[in-house]
Design a protein around this motif. Sequence first.
Motif, short mmCIF file in Angstrom:
data_model
loop_
_atom_site.label_atom_id
_atom_site.label_comp_id
_atom_site.label_asym_id
_atom_site.label_seq_id
_atom_site.Cartn_x
_atom_site.Cartn_y
_atom_site.Cartn_z
N ALA A 197 0.94 -1.22 -0.05
CA ALA A 197 0.11 0.06 -0.09
C ALA A 197 0.97 0.97 0.11
O ALA A 197 2.19 1.29 0.56
N THR A 198 0.36 2.39 -0.32
CA THR A 198 0.97 3.66 -0.63
C THR A 198 -0.01 4.77 0.02
O THR A 198 -1.11 4.72 -0.38
N VAL A 199 0.31 5.53 0.90
CA VAL A 199 -0.38 6.73 1.55
C VAL A 199 0.51 7.96 1.19
O VAL A 199 1.52 7.88 1.55
N THR A 200 -0.24 8.73 0.31
CA THR A 200 0.70 10.31 0.24
C THR A 200 -0.10 11.35 1.03
O THR A 200 -1.30 11.47 1.14
N ALA A 201 0.81 12.03 1.79
CA ALA A 201 0.21 12.97 2.67
C ALA A 201 0.37 14.27 1.96
O ALA A 201 1.86 14.59 1.55
N ALA A 202 -0.45 15.26 1.98
CA ALA A 202 -0.28 16.53 1.22
C ALA A 202 0.12 17.73 2.61
O ALA A 202 -0.63 17.73 3.50
N LEU A 203 1.01 18.24 2.35
CA LEU A 203 1.31 19.40 3.46
C LEU A 203 0.95 20.64 3.11
O LEU A 203 0.54 21.02 2.01
N PRO A 251 -3.25 27.34 11.60
CA PRO A 251 -3.68 25.85 11.13
C PRO A 251 -2.47 25.39 10.38
O PRO A 251 -2.16 25.78 9.37
N VAL A 252 -2.21 24.08 10.84
CA VAL A 252 -1.32 23.35 10.05
C VAL A 252 -1.79 21.92 9.62
O VAL A 252 -2.18 20.91 10.79
N THR A 253 -2.48 21.88 8.51
CA THR A 253 -3.40 20.67 8.13
C THR A 253 -2.45 19.72 7.38
O THR A 253 -2.11 20.18 6.36
N VAL A 254 -2.49 18.44 7.59
CA VAL A 254 -1.87 17.37 6.81
C VAL A 254 -3.10 16.41 6.42
O VAL A 254 -3.62 15.88 7.28
N THR A 255 -3.25 16.27 5.01
CA THR A 255 -4.34 15.14 4.57
C THR A 255 -3.34 13.99 4.01
O THR A 255 -2.73 14.25 3.12
N GLY A 256 -3.78 12.88 4.48
CA GLY A 256 -3.27 11.51 4.04
C GLY A 256 -4.21 10.78 3.24
O GLY A 256 -5.43 10.77 3.55
N THR A 257 -3.76 10.25 2.03
CA THR A 257 -4.67 9.61 1.14
C THR A 257 -4.00 8.30 0.65
O THR A 257 -2.75 8.42 0.40
N ARG A 258 -4.94 7.31 0.35
CA ARG A 258 -4.37 6.09 -0.04
C ARG A 258 -4.31 6.18 -1.46
O ARG A 258 -5.03 6.62 -2.19
#
Length: 288
Positions: A197-203, A251-258
């Motif tokens: 699996a791979t998860v990509t986080a957007a900074l 705010p510092v938001t990080v979103t992780g997506t498969r």
Amino acid sequence: MHRVRRRMMSVLAALAMTVGVCLAVPQAAHAVSHISVTSTTVAAGDTFTISFNGTAGFAMTAAGENFYAGSSTLGGLPAFTTIDSCTGNTAPCTNFLTIGQRVPLGDLAEGQAFSGTLTLRVNPGTPSGSFVLRYQLYGGGGEATEDGPTITITDAPPPEADIAVAVTAHPQLGILVPHLTYTLAARNTGPAAITSATVTAALPPGASATNLSAGCTTSTGTVTCTYGPIADGAHATKSFRVPLHLLSLGPVTVTGTRSASAPTDPNAANDSSSATCNVISFILASCP
């Protein structure tokens, strides 16, 4: 003359009664059963249930409902199916020789109703094909074997594994190297095991990532983490830090997506997650 006529009528009436009695003598009747199936298309590894019922046309000893595979390239029914369960039986349901399966019904009296079910599992790995489900009530004689529905066996569907992504965060504050730590969790909710699996986080804009877990890489604005095998019900985590500086505010938001996984993920609804930390200064931040 009248006397002769009356005598002839009496003789005819007696003859009619005799004929009527002869016509009323019961003839040997055939036992009759009827069947239905839950599905006529079954994947290898899955089950289907046969329901049957009927009435014995004559007394039968050690009767049973037998099932066979006709017009089949798959062999006899026991060659590619296994008994999963049965009902209405008076003894354990068994393979009937090497050609079919049998639901024992015990002794049946003439006119006695019977019914039951037989659930068969198509053996995993069975090749695709079809057969005519044949059936017969038998016990020291019985009905002729009848043709039921045609059952089609299909290849087992490819395995699926649902990944639920969760992102959490906590602050590490102070004068020396203040930062926010983000953790990317990949949980396998099944049903199959995950092979990769791979998860990509957007900074957020302008943010960078340091202290990445093994298997993670970073480029401008993103962190990409790869995961190895994850068993059904298990999870794996990767983490990284987002450094804070004197001008870090808001705010510092990080979103992780498969972004990839094997086998196929059937549920996109839980493929993404976010965590936000509110930074007031490089020595004061909260991550709800």
